[in-house]
Design a protein around this motif. Structure first.
Motif, PDB file in Angstrom:
ATOM      1  N   SER A 176       2.890  -4.200 -44.745  1.00 43.96           N
ATOM      2  CA  SER A 176       4.010  -3.421 -45.071  1.00 43.96           C
ATOM      3  C   SER A 176       4.521  -2.695 -44.085  1.00 43.96           C
ATOM      4  N   SER A 217      -2.036  -8.984 -46.222  1.00 43.24           N
ATOM      5  CA  SER A 217      -0.752  -8.362 -46.820  1.00 43.24           C
ATOM      6  C   SER A 217      -0.257  -7.379 -45.582  1.00 43.24           C
ATOM      7  N   SER A 236       0.443  -1.018 -54.141  1.00 44.09           N
ATOM      8  CA  SER A 236       1.099  -2.266 -53.677  1.00 44.09           C
ATOM      9  C   SER A 236       2.280  -2.577 -54.588  1.00 44.09           C
ATOM     10  N   GLU A 269       7.173  -4.939 -48.162  1.00 39.56           N
ATOM     11  CA  GLU A 269       6.095  -5.316 -48.174  1.00 39.56           C
ATOM     12  C   GLU A 269       5.820  -6.703 -48.490  1.00 39.56           C
ATOM     13  N   ILE A 309       4.011   2.405 -47.851  1.00 36.48           N
ATOM     14  CA  ILE A 309       4.212   1.920 -49.132  1.00 36.48           C
ATOM     15  C   ILE A 309       4.906   2.885 -49.930  1.00 36.48           C
TER      16      ILE A 309
END
Length: 1011
Positions: free
Chosen positions: A648, A646, A51, A628, A168
Motif C-alpha cells: 500500500s 500485499s 486493509s 493498495e 492505509i
C-alpha cells in the motif's frame, strides 16, 4: 441472491479465526453443499478495516486482536473505556481516564483516551464502523478521540490492529488502529441495564448504565438506533483506605526494611500531603527568628532559629503561640504540617454522566450499481467534575494592620509571591484550600454516504462525507490575584464605610476595623478585606465573604471541528495461478480547526497559584491519495499452502507541513496447515496535531519536590548535579519551598517539524491439529519494532531538570541542551521549566506479543482459554541525537510484562467465567542512577512496586430473548502496590496508573431483554 456487506477490522467471520485473538493464517472457504438452494445463499463480502480490499476470507500479515461483546460483559466491563484500557489491549501502558481528574491532561479533565504501544493517543487511530472518530474534550490540548462518546450499548466487538497503518488510514495510525463495530443483528427492541456496586465502606464509585436499542428492516431500507445513559459516582480520597494516609516510607540501609517518620505527637506514622508529600500546609513563614522547636525538630522544646511555624497555644517563649517547624534548627520537612483532613474530600475518581444517542439508516436505490445510501448520526453529552486542593498562599506586608502583635516584629521575608507589590512581605500564610471544577462536552458526528457496484465484475465503490463538532464549556472556582492584592492592602476604615466592606480583628496595636484601600473614596469598589491572621486563617478556614470576593467561576469554551470527504473503489484486477490480484484506490480530504478561549482571568494571568492559559486557535487541512494491492504468489504447494504479497502507498499533502509519501509492504507465508509466517514493514508521516502546533502558552505548577537540587549535597548524589546546584548559590542541604512553574506551549512558532517513523512487525502462527479429543489450539507470537524520528512530544519537566543539572559544568554554564528550557530565579531560587512541544530525535519501542487460544469440549459444554501477554524489550527517547538513551522498560507505565487470562465454560444456557489481569513488578528507580552506580535507596526512597493481579468472576444465564450476568470484579479486593510517596507519587503511596484498580471489590449485574 441477498448480498450482506460486513465491515470488519483485521479479522474474519470464520469461527476458527475468531478463536484466536490475533490475525489468522490462511483459511480455505468451506465448500458449498451442492443441494443447498443457491437463492438462499448469503454471500458475505468482507471489507477489512486495516486493509481496504474486500475478500471472502481474511488472510493478513498484521497482528489483530478481537474483543467481542459477550467477553466484555462477562468481565464486568460496562463502558468502552473499560474495555479498551485493560492490559489485554494496552499492553500495560498507562492511559488517561477519570483517575486523572486533578491533572493537566490532553483533552481536559474527564477525557478517556487510548494509545497503543505506549506511543500516546495522537498516534493511535480510533474508528467507528471503519470511519475515524474526531477529537473531543476541553481546553487547548484537544487532539484525540474521547472514548466517552462511543455508543457502548450497540458495540458488537472491538478490533485492534497492532500494526502501523498510516499508508492505509492516514498519518495518525502510527502505533495501530482501533475499530469499534456496532451491532447489525438487532430486530425489534433490546432494553439493557448494568449496575456496578463497590464494596467500599463509603459506598462510593457505583455506576449505572441503562440503554434501549432497536432495529427494523424493510424491503429497501433499514434502521438501527440506541439511546443510553451512564453515570459513575465520585470516589473521594477518603473513600479508599490506601489513599488516606500517604507516608514517607524512608529506606534504612542497615535495617530489615522501611520505616516511616513517626509523629511524636501521635506515635503513628505521619500522613503527608495527598499531592505527593513535602508541601507545607497550615503554617506561616517569617524571617529567621528565635523560638521554641516543635517535637521532632533539631531543638524540640528548646529555643532555636526557625523561619516556618505552626500554632501551639502552650508556647510562651520566643514567638508566642507558635512552634518552629522549619529553618536552621528544623531542616526536615517531616516536622512540618503537610496533611489536612479536608484533603480526603478531594476527588480520586471523578464523577461522570454521559448521554449517548446513535442512529444509522440505509436505503437501497436499486440504481447506480445496486447502490445504498447510508447515514449515521452520533450525539453525546458528557458532564464531569472534581474537587481539588491547593495552597492559597497569602502575603501580609510589613506593617499590615492584619498582623497581630506577636507576629508584627521581625524583618521582611526575601521576595514575595506578587501579592504585596512595591512592599516587603513580613508574614506568609500557607493554608490549605479547596476548589471545584467542572466541564460539559457536547459531541455530534454526522455521516452521509453511498456505496454500490461498478459496472465491472466484482468492483465496488464507497464515498462519504462526515462532519464532527465537539464543544465544551469548562469552569473552575479560582482566586483572582488582583482581588487578593486589593484585599490584603487595608487601611483603618473611615467613618461611614459600609459594614459589608469592613473587618474587625486584632492588629499590631489591638482591635481595629479595616477596609480595603481601594474602597476609600471609590463608590464603585466592593473589596472585602482579607482575614486577620488567626489560627483559623492559618488553618485555611476563611470568612465566607472573603471567599465570595476573591473567588470567581472562571469560564472557558473549546470548539473542535473536523470535516472529512472520502471516496474509493476496488475489486479484482486479473487472475494469477494462485488467485485473483485485488486492488483499492481512494482519495480523502480532511480539514480540522480548534478554538479554545479560556476565561479572561486565565488569559491575563490573574488566576492565583493556578495554571494560566492563552487562546489556542488554528486550523489545518490535508489531501491524500492512497492505493493498495494484494498479489497471491503461491497456493496449495507442498511447502507453500499460500504465499501472498500485499503493498500500500499514500501521498499526503498538508497545508501546514507540505507533502510526503508513505508505504507498507506485507508478506503472508502459510507453510503448512498448522504453521504460518507473517511480516510487515511500513513508514509514516505525521504532521503535529493542532494543539501540538498552536497550544497557547499555559502555565502550571509542580510540587516543590520536583526540584532536583533538594538535598543536592547528600551522599550518593551525582557530582555534576551537586556542582551545578552549588554554582547557583544554593546552600548545602537546600530544600525548595516554592512550587516549580511549568510552561506548556505549542511548537509551531519554534519550528516544530512533522515526524516520520518506521514500523516492522514479524510473527509466527501455530494451529497444530491435536490428536483425539484434545481440542483446538492456536498460538501467535509477534515481534514489533517502531522507530519515530523527529517525534513530537513533551519530554517532561522532571526529565528536563534531571538532564540539565547532571550535564557538564560547561554545558550548564552555557545554558545549552536541556538547560535552555530551565530558569532559576536569583532571589527566591524558584524554578521555571518550559515543557513545550519539540521534535525528539528518536523514539523507539520494541517488544513481543504472545497470544494463545485453546478450545475443547468437556462433559456437556465447551471450555475456552484465552491468554494475551505483552513483553517490552526496549523503550526510550532522545531529545538530541548525542544524548544517551535511558530505557523506560520496567518502570511505572511500561512494565516489562503484562498479561490477561480469560477462562470460560459454557453449557446449555449457562456460562461461567474467570479472568485475571497481571502487571509485572516495576520500579521508578531512574536509569540514570543505575548507570552511575547509585541507588534511590541510598537516600531513603523505595521505588519498587510489586507485581499486581486483578481477578474477576461471573456467571451468565441466557435464552433467545433474556440474558442475565452476575459477577465480581477484583474478587480478592486487592489494593494497588505502594512505594515511597515522595517518589512514586499519585494516590497515597500508590502511583497514578490506569492499570491498577482503585475501586476495590465490585459487584456487577447486567440484564438484557429483547422484545
Amino acid at each position: 441472491m441477498l448480498r450482506e456487506r460486513k465491515y470488519l477490522f483485521g479479522t474474519t467471520i470464520l469461527a476458527s479465526v475468531l478463536a484466536l485473538s490475533a490475525p489468522a493464517f490462511a483459511q480455505t472457504a468451506p465448500a458449498q453443499d451442492p443441494d443447498e438452494d443457491e437463492d438462499e445463499t448469503t454471500v458475505e463480502e468482507i471489507v477489512v478495516v486495516g486493509s481496504r480490499i474486500a475478500r471472502d476470507v481474511y488472510n493478513s500479515p498484521s497482528p489483530v486482536q478481537v474483543i467481542n461483546r459477550e467477553e466484555s460483559t462477562l468481565a464486568g466491563l460496562a463502558t468502552t473505556t473499560e474495555i479498551l484500557q485493560g492490559v489485554a489491549v494496552t499492553g500495560g501502558t498507562s492511559q488517561i481516564n477519570n483517575l486523572y481528574s486533578g491533572f493537566v491532561v490532553n483533552g481536559g479533565p474527564g477525557v478517556n483516551t487510548i494509545g497503543l504501544r505506549g506511543l500516546g493517543p495522537t498516534r493511535t487511530l480510533v474508528l467507528l464502523n471503519g470511519r475515524r472518530v474526531a477529537p473531543a474534550g476541553s481546553r487547548g490540548s484537544v487532539g484525540s478521540a474521547d472514548l466517552n462518546v462511543l455508543p457502548s450499548a450497540l458495540i458488537e466487538r472491538v478490533e485492534v490492529l497492532r500494526d502501523g497503518a498510516s499508508s492505509i488510514y492516514g498519518s495518525d495510525a502510527v502505533a495501530g488502529v482501533i475499530n469499534i463495530v456496532t451491532r447489525a443483528d438487532i430486530e425489534g427492541v433490546v432494553i439493557e441495564g448494568n449496575r456496578q456496586q463497590t464494596t467500599q465502606a463509603s459506598g462510593a464509585g457505583n455506576a449505572t448504565r441503562l440503554s434501549i436499542a432497536g432495529g427494523i428492516q424493510g424491503e429497501r431500507w433499514s434502521f438501527l438506533g440506541s439511546v443510553e445513559r451512564f453515570e459513575r459516582e465520585e470516589i473521594k480520597l477518603g473513600d479508599v483506605e490506601h489513599a488516606q494516609c500517604p507516608t514517607a516510607g524512608p529506606y534504612l540501609p542497615n535495617t530489615s526494611g522501611f520505616e516511616d517518620f513517626i509523629d511524636p505527637l501521635t506515635g503513628q506514622p505521619k500522613c503527608f500531603s495527598i499531592d505527593n508529600g513535602g508541601v507545607t500546609v497550615n503554617t506561616i513563614a517569617t524571617s529567621t527568628r528565635s523560638g521554641i522547636g516543635a517535637y521532632g525538630s533539631a531543638t524540640p522544646g528548646a529555643l532555636g532559629n526557625f523561619n516556618r511555624w505552626r500554632p501551639n497555644s502552650s508556647v510562651s517563649t520566643g514567638l508566642i503561640g507558635f512552634e518552629g517547624v522549619g529553618g536552621p534548627s528544623a531542616p526536615s520537612l517531616d516536622v512540618r504540617d503537610t496533611f489536612d483532613p479536608r484533603m480526603l474530600e478531594e476527588t480520586l475518581f471523578s464523577p461522570v454522566a454521559t448521554t449517548t444517542a446513535f442512529m444509522s439508516v440505509g436505503y437501497d436505490l436499486r440504481a447506480l450499481g445496486n447502490a445504498e445510501i447510508y447515514a449515521e448520526t452520533l450525539f453525546n453529552k458528557r458532564e464531569s467534575s472534581s474537587l481539588g486542593g491547593r495552597q492559597l498562599v497569602l502575603d501580609y506586608a510589613v506593617g499590615s494592620l492584619l498582623i497581630p502583635a506577636n507576629l508584627s516584629t521581625g524583618g521582611p521575608l526575601a521576595g514575595n509571591l506578587g501579592l504585596t507589590p512595591g512592599r516587603n512581605t513580613q508574614i506568609r500564610v500557607f493554608p490549605y484550600h479547596q476548589y471545584s471544577s467542572e466541564q460539559e462536552v457536547d459531541f455530534a458526528k454526522q455521516v452521509v454516504g453511498i456505496r454500490g457496484d461498478l459496472p465491472i465484475s466484482n468492483w465496488t465503490y464507497d464515498a462519504y462525507v462526515s462532519y464532527t463538532n465537539s464543544r465544551s464549556e469548562y469552569q473552575a472556582d479560582l482566586a483572582l490575584t488582583s482581588r487578593l492584592i486589593n484585599s490584603l492592602d487595608v487601611v483603618v476604615a473611615p467613618a461611614g464605610t459600609p459594614a459589608a466592606l469592613t473587618r474587625t480583628g486584632m492588629g499590631p496595636a489591638g482591635q481595629v476595623t479595616v477596609t480595603c484601600r481601594v474602597n476609600v473614596g471609590n463608590t464603585n469598589a466592593n473589596c472585602v478585606p482579607a482575614p486577620f491572621i488567626t489560627n483559623d486563617t492559618i488553618g485555611g478556614y476563611y470568612p465566607q465573604d472573603f471567599i465570595n470576593y476573591v473567588e470567581e467561576a472562571t469560564l472557558g469554551v473549546t470548539s473542535y471541528d473536523e470535516f472529512v470527504a472520502s471516496a474509493g473503489f476496488g475489486g479484482e484486477l486479473f487472475s494469477l495461478p494462485a488467485g485473483e490480484v485485488q486492488f483499492y484506490l481512494g482519495a480523502e480530504f480532511r480539514e480540522a480547526s480548534i478554538d479554545d478561549t479560556p476565561d479572561s482571568a486565565s488569559q491575563t494571568g490573574d488566576t492565583y497559584n493556578f495554571s494560566t492559559s492563552a487562546i489556542t486557535r488554528g486550523s489545518d487541512s490535508v489531501w491524500e491519495v492512497f492505493g493498495e494491492v494484494e498479489v497471491p504468489l503461491l497456493r496449495d504447494l507442498p511447502i507453500a499452502k499460500e504465499l501472498t504479497l500485499s503493498a500500500s502507498g499514500r501521498y499526503t499533502d498538508y497545508e501546514s507541513y507540505g507533502d510526503d509519501t508513505t508505504y507498507k509492504v506485507g508478506l503472508l507465508y502459510q507453510i503448512t496447515d498448522w504453521v504460518g509466517l507473517r511480516a510487515t514493514y511500513g513508514t509514516s508521516y505525521r504532521a503535529p496535531a493542532l494543539f501540538e502546533q498552536f497550544l497557547g502558552a499555559t502555565a502550571g505548577f509542580l510540587a516543590s519536590t520536583t526540584d532536583v537540587c533538594n538535598n543536592y549535597d547528600a551522599p550518593g548524589r551525582n557530582p555534576n548535579l551537586a556542582a551545578n546546584c552549588a554554582s547557583q548559590g544554593l546552600p548545602p542541604g537546600f530544600t525548595a519551598t516554592s512550587s516549580v512553574r511549568q510552561l506548556n506551549a505549542g511548537g509551531a512558532a519554534a519550528g516544530l517539524a512533522a515526524e516520520t517513523s518506521t514500523n516492522f512487525t514479524g510473527g509466527v502462527v501455530f494451529t497444530p491439529t491435536l490428536p483425539g479429543r484434545l481440542g483446538t489450539l492456536a498460538v501467535a507470537v509477534d515481534y514489533y519494532d517502531i522507530q519515530i524520528d523527529n517525534g513530537v512530544s513533551q519530554v517532561g519537566s522532571a526529565f528536563i531538570l534531571n538532564q540539565c543539572y547532571t550535564s557538564s559544568a560547561a554545558d550548564f554554564a552555557a545554558r545549552s541542551g536541556y538547560c535552555a528550557f530551565v530558569e532559576r530565579a536569583p532571589v527566591t531560587n524558584s524554578l521555571t521549566v518550559t515543557n513545550g512541544y519539540v521534535n525528539i530525535a528518536t523514539n523507539v519501542v520494541e517488544g513481543i506479543d504472545y497470544n494463545l487460544r485453546y478450545r475443547n469440549s468437556f462433559g456437556p459444554g465447551d471450555f475456552l482459554v484465552n491468554l494475551n501477554v505483552t513483553q517490552y524489550l526496549e523503550r526510550y527517547n532522545q531529545l538530541f541525537p548525542t544524548d544517551p538513551t535511558f530505557t523506560s522498560v520496567g518502570r511505572l507505565g511500561t512494565p516489562e510484562f503484562s498479561a490477561s487470562l480469560n477462562v470460560q465454560y459454557s453449557w446449555d444456557q449457562w456460562t461461567v467465567f474467570w479472568g485475571t489481569e497481571w502487571i509485572d513488578a516495576t520500579t521508578e528507580e531512574d536509569d540514570y542512577f543505575r548507570r552511575n552506580g547509585s541507588s534511590l535507596k541510598s537516600f531513603g526512597i523505595d521505588s519498587d512496586l510489586e507485581e499486581y493481579y486483578l481477578h474477576s468472576a461471573s456467571v451468565r444465564w441466557g435464552n433467545d430473548d433474556l440474558s442475565l450476568v452476575m459477577g465480581v470484579r477484583n474478587v480478592f479486593d486487592v489494593d494497588p502496590p505502594t512505594g515511597t510517596g515522595y517518589w512514586v507519587g499519585g494516590i497515597g503511596n500508590s502511583p497514578t496508573y490506569s492499570g491498577y484498580d482503585h475501586f476495590g471489590r465490585t459487584l456487577f449485574i447486567n440484564v438484557a431483554k429483547s422484545f
